[in-house]
Design an enzyme around this catalytic site. Structure first.
Site, PDB file in Angstrom:
ATOM      1  N   ASP A 194     -48.063  -5.532  31.438  1.00 34.55           N
ATOM      2  CA  ASP A 194     -49.484  -5.224  31.194  1.00 34.55           C
ATOM      3  C   ASP A 194     -50.233  -6.381  30.529  1.00 34.55           C
ATOM      4  O   ASP A 194     -51.442  -6.279  30.308  1.00 34.55           O
ATOM      5  CB  ASP A 194     -49.625  -3.949  30.345  1.00 34.55           C
ATOM      6  CG  ASP A 194     -49.228  -2.706  31.119  1.00 34.55           C
ATOM      7  OD1 ASP A 194     -49.100  -2.786  32.348  1.00 34.55           O
ATOM      8  OD2 ASP A 194     -49.041  -1.646  30.486  1.00 34.55           O
ATOM      9  N   ARG A 213     -61.373   2.334  31.746  1.00 36.73           N
ATOM     10  CA  ARG A 213     -60.173   3.181  31.722  1.00 36.73           C
ATOM     11  C   ARG A 213     -59.264   2.798  30.557  1.00 36.73           C
ATOM     12  O   ARG A 213     -58.539   3.658  30.049  1.00 36.73           O
ATOM     13  CB  ARG A 213     -59.384   3.006  33.025  1.00 36.73           C
ATOM     14  CG  ARG A 213     -60.091   3.550  34.223  1.00 36.73           C
ATOM     15  CD  ARG A 213     -59.185   3.519  35.420  1.00 36.73           C
ATOM     16  NE  ARG A 213     -57.994   4.341  35.158  1.00 36.73           N
ATOM     17  CZ  ARG A 213     -56.999   4.491  36.009  1.00 36.73           C
ATOM     18  NH1 ARG A 213     -57.022   3.873  37.157  1.00 36.73           N
ATOM     19  NH2 ARG A 213     -55.962   5.249  35.709  1.00 36.73           N
ATOM     20  N   LYS A 240     -53.745   3.488  24.585  1.00 40.15           N
ATOM     21  CA  LYS A 240     -53.953   4.383  25.744  1.00 40.15           C
ATOM     22  C   LYS A 240     -52.621   4.958  26.222  1.00 40.15           C
ATOM     23  O   LYS A 240     -52.499   6.157  26.451  1.00 40.15           O
ATOM     24  CB  LYS A 240     -54.609   3.601  26.888  1.00 40.15           C
ATOM     25  CG  LYS A 240     -54.599   4.356  28.196  1.00 40.15           C
ATOM     26  CD  LYS A 240     -55.196   3.563  29.346  1.00 40.15           C
ATOM     27  CE  LYS A 240     -54.272   2.576  30.013  1.00 40.15           C
ATOM     28  NZ  LYS A 240     -53.407   3.104  31.073  1.00 40.15           N
ATOM     29  N   ASN A 241     -51.621   4.081  26.389  1.00 35.93           N
ATOM     30  CA  ASN A 241     -50.376   4.534  27.011  1.00 35.93           C
ATOM     31  C   ASN A 241     -49.495   5.357  26.080  1.00 35.93           C
ATOM     32  O   ASN A 241     -48.472   5.885  26.495  1.00 35.93           O
ATOM     33  CB  ASN A 241     -49.604   3.340  27.589  1.00 35.93           C
ATOM     34  CG  ASN A 241     -50.303   2.793  28.826  1.00 35.93           C
ATOM     35  OD1 ASN A 241     -51.220   3.421  29.352  1.00 35.93           O
ATOM     36  ND2 ASN A 241     -49.885   1.630  29.281  1.00 35.93           N
ATOM     37  N   ARG A 245     -44.914   2.464  43.413  1.00 35.86           N
ATOM     38  CA  ARG A 245     -44.646   3.337  42.272  1.00 35.86           C
ATOM     39  C   ARG A 245     -44.175   4.747  42.682  1.00 35.86           C
ATOM     40  O   ARG A 245     -44.919   5.725  42.572  1.00 35.86           O
ATOM     41  CB  ARG A 245     -45.888   3.416  41.368  1.00 35.86           C
ATOM     42  CG  ARG A 245     -46.269   2.042  40.833  1.00 35.86           C
ATOM     43  CD  ARG A 245     -47.544   2.076  40.039  1.00 35.86           C
ATOM     44  NE  ARG A 245     -47.336   2.444  38.652  1.00 35.86           N
ATOM     45  CZ  ARG A 245     -48.331   2.663  37.798  1.00 35.86           C
ATOM     46  NH1 ARG A 245     -49.566   2.578  38.201  1.00 35.86           N
ATOM     47  NH2 ARG A 245     -48.077   2.974  36.550  1.00 35.86           N
ATOM     48  N   SER A 276     -37.626   3.434  33.206  1.00 39.72           N
ATOM     49  CA  SER A 276     -38.986   3.832  33.597  1.00 39.72           C
ATOM     50  C   SER A 276     -39.644   4.542  32.417  1.00 39.72           C
ATOM     51  O   SER A 276     -39.098   5.514  31.889  1.00 39.72           O
ATOM     52  CB  SER A 276     -38.915   4.774  34.802  1.00 39.72           C
ATOM     53  OG  SER A 276     -40.081   5.581  34.868  1.00 39.72           O
ATOM     54  N   CYS A 320     -50.816   2.951  44.460  1.00 34.25           N
ATOM     55  CA  CYS A 320     -51.904   2.466  43.618  1.00 34.25           C
ATOM     56  C   CYS A 320     -51.980   0.960  43.763  1.00 34.25           C
ATOM     57  O   CYS A 320     -51.178   0.359  44.467  1.00 34.25           O
ATOM     58  CB  CYS A 320     -51.724   2.875  42.168  1.00 34.25           C
ATOM     59  SG  CYS A 320     -50.507   1.901  41.324  1.00 34.25           S
TER      60      CYS A 320
HETATM   61  C1  EPZ Z   1     -46.166   2.726  32.458  1.00 34.86           C
HETATM   62  O1  EPZ Z   1     -46.263   3.043  33.825  1.00 34.86           O
HETATM   63  C2  EPZ Z   1     -47.551   2.300  32.015  1.00 34.86           C
HETATM   64  N1  EPZ Z   1     -48.495   3.397  32.208  1.00 34.86           N
HETATM   65  C3  EPZ Z   1     -47.993   1.077  32.795  1.00 34.86           C
HETATM   66  O2  EPZ Z   1     -49.247   0.652  32.302  1.00 34.86           O
HETATM   67  C4  EPZ Z   1     -46.974  -0.049  32.584  1.00 34.86           C
HETATM   68  O3  EPZ Z   1     -47.329  -1.149  33.387  1.00 34.86           O
HETATM   69  C5  EPZ Z   1     -45.575   0.430  32.969  1.00 34.86           C
HETATM   70  O4  EPZ Z   1     -45.248   1.645  32.242  1.00 34.86           O
HETATM   71  C6  EPZ Z   1     -44.477  -0.576  32.686  1.00 34.86           C
HETATM   72  O5  EPZ Z   1     -44.483  -0.913  31.326  1.00 34.86           O
HETATM   73  C7  EPZ Z   1     -48.662   4.300  31.266  1.00 34.86           C
HETATM   74  O6  EPZ Z   1     -47.983   4.320  30.248  1.00 34.86           O
HETATM   75  C8  EPZ Z   1     -49.719   5.324  31.477  1.00 34.86           C
HETATM   76  P1  EPZ Z   1     -42.539   2.700  35.002  1.00 34.86           P
HETATM   77  P2  EPZ Z   1     -45.108   3.828  34.569  1.00 34.86           P
HETATM   78  O7  EPZ Z   1     -42.119   4.025  35.512  1.00 34.86           O
HETATM   79  O8  EPZ Z   1     -44.463   4.739  33.625  1.00 34.86           O
HETATM   80  C9  EPZ Z   1     -40.196   1.966  39.142  1.00 34.86           C
HETATM   81  C10 EPZ Z   1     -51.510   0.017  32.433  1.00 34.86           C
HETATM   82  O9  EPZ Z   1     -52.077  -1.011  32.890  1.00 34.86           O
HETATM   83  N2  EPZ Z   1     -40.051   3.421  39.314  1.00 34.86           N
HETATM   84  O10 EPZ Z   1     -41.968   2.217  33.717  1.00 34.86           O
HETATM   85  O11 EPZ Z   1     -45.695   4.381  35.805  1.00 34.86           O
HETATM   86  C11 EPZ Z   1     -41.659   1.517  39.240  1.00 34.86           C
HETATM   87  O12 EPZ Z   1     -42.075   1.410  40.568  1.00 34.86           O
HETATM   88  C12 EPZ Z   1     -50.392   0.706  33.180  1.00 34.86           C
HETATM   89  O13 EPZ Z   1     -51.850   0.544  31.369  1.00 34.86           O
HETATM   90  C13 EPZ Z   1     -39.335   3.896  40.396  1.00 34.86           C
HETATM   91  O14 EPZ Z   1     -38.824   3.123  41.241  1.00 34.86           O
HETATM   92  O15 EPZ Z   1     -44.126   2.626  34.946  1.00 34.86           O
HETATM   93  C14 EPZ Z   1     -41.623   0.192  38.500  1.00 34.86           C
HETATM   94  O16 EPZ Z   1     -41.124  -0.801  39.356  1.00 34.86           O
HETATM   95  C15 EPZ Z   1     -50.201   0.180  34.565  1.00 34.86           C
HETATM   96  N3  EPZ Z   1     -39.198   5.250  40.549  1.00 34.86           N
HETATM   97  C16 EPZ Z   1     -40.580   0.462  37.400  1.00 34.86           C
HETATM   98  O17 EPZ Z   1     -39.846   1.605  37.824  1.00 34.86           O
HETATM   99  C17 EPZ Z   1     -39.723   6.135  39.663  1.00 34.86           C
HETATM  100  O18 EPZ Z   1     -39.565   7.351  39.853  1.00 34.86           O
HETATM  101  C18 EPZ Z   1     -41.139   0.720  36.018  1.00 34.86           C
HETATM  102  O19 EPZ Z   1     -42.237   1.620  36.120  1.00 34.86           O
HETATM  103  C19 EPZ Z   1     -40.443   5.638  38.549  1.00 34.86           C
HETATM  104  C20 EPZ Z   1     -40.587   4.268  38.394  1.00 34.86           C
END
Ligand code: EPZ
Length: 429
Positions: free
Chosen positions: A316, A408, A22-23, A131, A173, A126
């Site tokens: 995850d 989902r 999915k991701n 996030r 991220s 969420c």
């Molecule tokens: C991706 O989310 C995945 N989603 C998530 O999977 C997964 O848990 C996550 O990466 C971490 O591996 C998809 O790929 C669709 P991040 P993402 O930006 O990209 C902080 C699932 O269950 N951050 O890597 O949204 C954030 O708050 C989902 O399939 C900021 O502070 O995660 C977090 O603490 C849930 N500012 C950290 O970075 C920003 O602008 C990592 O989040 C962006 C992120």
């Protein structure tokens, strides 16, 4: 609303076909906005999030065709999507759509790169934490975008096009890496992303962008370099197998006992999680076609894990591993370092009889000899599936409510588990 009913106690034995990730599929679909030619994606999972993103992309003018199953193809084979953004008809992504799925915010990168403007609703909070989107906005500003916030929307403009720059993320991220990498493919000059996410889905997106004519090196490492090109073209790309689905079923087998072949799984995508499963007393055997997971007798051993960015133990899979640890012999600590509020499953696992106490980002799990069936529900998909794993061994019946979370992210979950001997069904209420 549908529920899943599970009668616990059966071991899992058989074969489970692992779906496309999915991701990976979501950012790959979004990449179609970068070209006016057709992007063909194979092995796309049949999931509610994929269907929703088709609608969101359709709103921007992307023509999406699903190719039917070909003769001789196994029923679990992924679908083929042809995505063609011949003409972008709208550069706005409205609140009504973006609020349903956070990843749809990522359209901001390709829209800005190709159309030099984008107006995308802020995704909002969420169930797993606040996030924010600050890394995205700072990253796009580093490529010359002017960004304003207006009535809950991010309005981004680059009237003369984006220009290459250096982006250093304060924290890796996944989403911000996807977005800046996509945007930089059409920027003038060179972009360097420092402290980039190293997740396999980032590498998969880079591979697809390269097939579309982008000039990218270093994906999968902390530094990604992108030389902008004038135009991208169509390509064909196969979505990589879902490492989170793989780990989830491996943990389900570790929980119930039995012997299951995870067909199409790639062990190199989840080594940290497989190590934790092995340490808990389950055999994990890579084969030519996937991963064999088996546990016949023997206790579940307590193993402590801490979630980390790739290649560490994935957030995850945290909820699923916690479900496994509820039945371990002994105590384990599970520390969540990626999201600040990803323990919503704790109180629901407790309804099944689990003994878990929380201290900030740490959950302390005291293994119990038996779980007992109950009504449970969860507010995100990984938490929901952890309750399914609990239900597979709980005494009596477990009902998992709010099944749409599972839809989902898990393709035909109950069919895959039922084929391996689980007593599980979906009921409409
Ligand atoms: C991706 O989310 C995945 N989603 C998530 O999977 C997964 O848990 C996550 O990466 C971490 O591996 C998809 O790929 C669709 P991040 P993402 O930006 O990209 C902080 C699932 O269950 N951050 O890597 O949204 C954030 O708050 C989902 O399939 C900021 O502070 O995660 C977090 O603490 C849930 N500012 C950290 O970075 C920003 O602008 C990592 O989040 C962006 C992120």
């Amino acid at each position: 609303m549908d529920k899943i009913r599970i009668r616990g106690g059966n071991k899992l034995n058989g074969t489970i076909q692992i779906s496309g990730a999915k991701n990976a599929a979501l950012p790959l679909m979004i990449a179609s906005l970068l070209t006016d030619e057709t992007l063909r994606l194979m092995n796309v999972p049949r999931l509610a999030d994929v269907a929703l993103l088709q609608r969101i992309l359709g709103n921007h003018g992307v023509d999406c065709t699903i190719k039917g199953k070909r003769p001789g193809q196994p029923s679990m084979a992924g679908q083929t999507l042809d995505l063609c953004a011949g003409e972008i008809v709208d550069t706005t992504s409205p609140y009504e759509l973006v609020s349903k799925m956070r990843a749809s915010f990522w359209v901001i990168g390709p829209l800005l790169a190709r159309m030099h403007e984008a107006r995308v609703s802020l995704p909002g909070g969420c169930a797993i934490g606040t996030r924010p989107v600050d890394f995205f906005l700072d990253g796009l500003r580093a490529l010359g975008a002017e960004i304003e916030l207006d009535g809950g929307y991010v309005v981004a403009k680059a009237p003369n096009g984006l220009v290459g720059g250096t982006v250093t993320f304060p924290k890796a991220s996944v989403g911000a890496t996807h977005v800046v990498m996509m945007a930089a493919t059409l920027a003038k000059g060179t972009t360097r992303i420092e402290n980039a996410a190293r997740e396999p889905e980032v590498t998969d997106l880079a591979d697809c962008l390269i097939a579309m004519g982008a000039n990218i090196s270093g994906a999968g490492t902390e530094t990604i370099t992108i030389e902008g090109v004038e135009k991208l073209h169509g390509a064909t790309h196969t979505v990589l197998p879902d490492r989170i689905e793989t780990g989830t079923y491996a943990m389900a087998v570790a929980m119930t006992g039995g012997d299951v072949m995870l067909e199409g799984a790639r062990p190199d995508l989840l080594e940290a999680a497989l190590d934790a499963i092995k340490a808990s007393g389950t055999h994990v055997e890579p084969t030519n076609s996937g991963i064999r997971v088996f546990r016949n007798g023997g206790p579940i051993k307590a193993v402590s894990v801490t979630t980390e960015p790739y290649p560490g133990f994935p957030t995850d899979l945290q909820a699923q591993f916690m479900a496994l640890m509820t039945r371990a012999e002994g105590n384990s600590d599970i520390v969540e370092t990626i999201f600040e509020n990803r323990f919503m499953h704790v109180q629901e696992l407790a309804r099944l009889g689990a003994q878990i106490s929380l201290d900030g980002q740490k959950a302390m799990v005291e293994g119990v000899p038996q779980l007992t069936g109950a009504q449970v529900m969860a507010t995100d998909l990984r938490a929901s599936v952890s309750l399914v794993i609990g239900g597979l061994v709980a005494d009596g019946e477990t009902f998992v409510n709010r099944v749409y979370h599972l839809d989902r992210g898990f393709e035909r979950l109950e069919e895959k588990l039922r084929n391996c001997g689980a007593e599980i069904e979906r009921i409409s209420v």
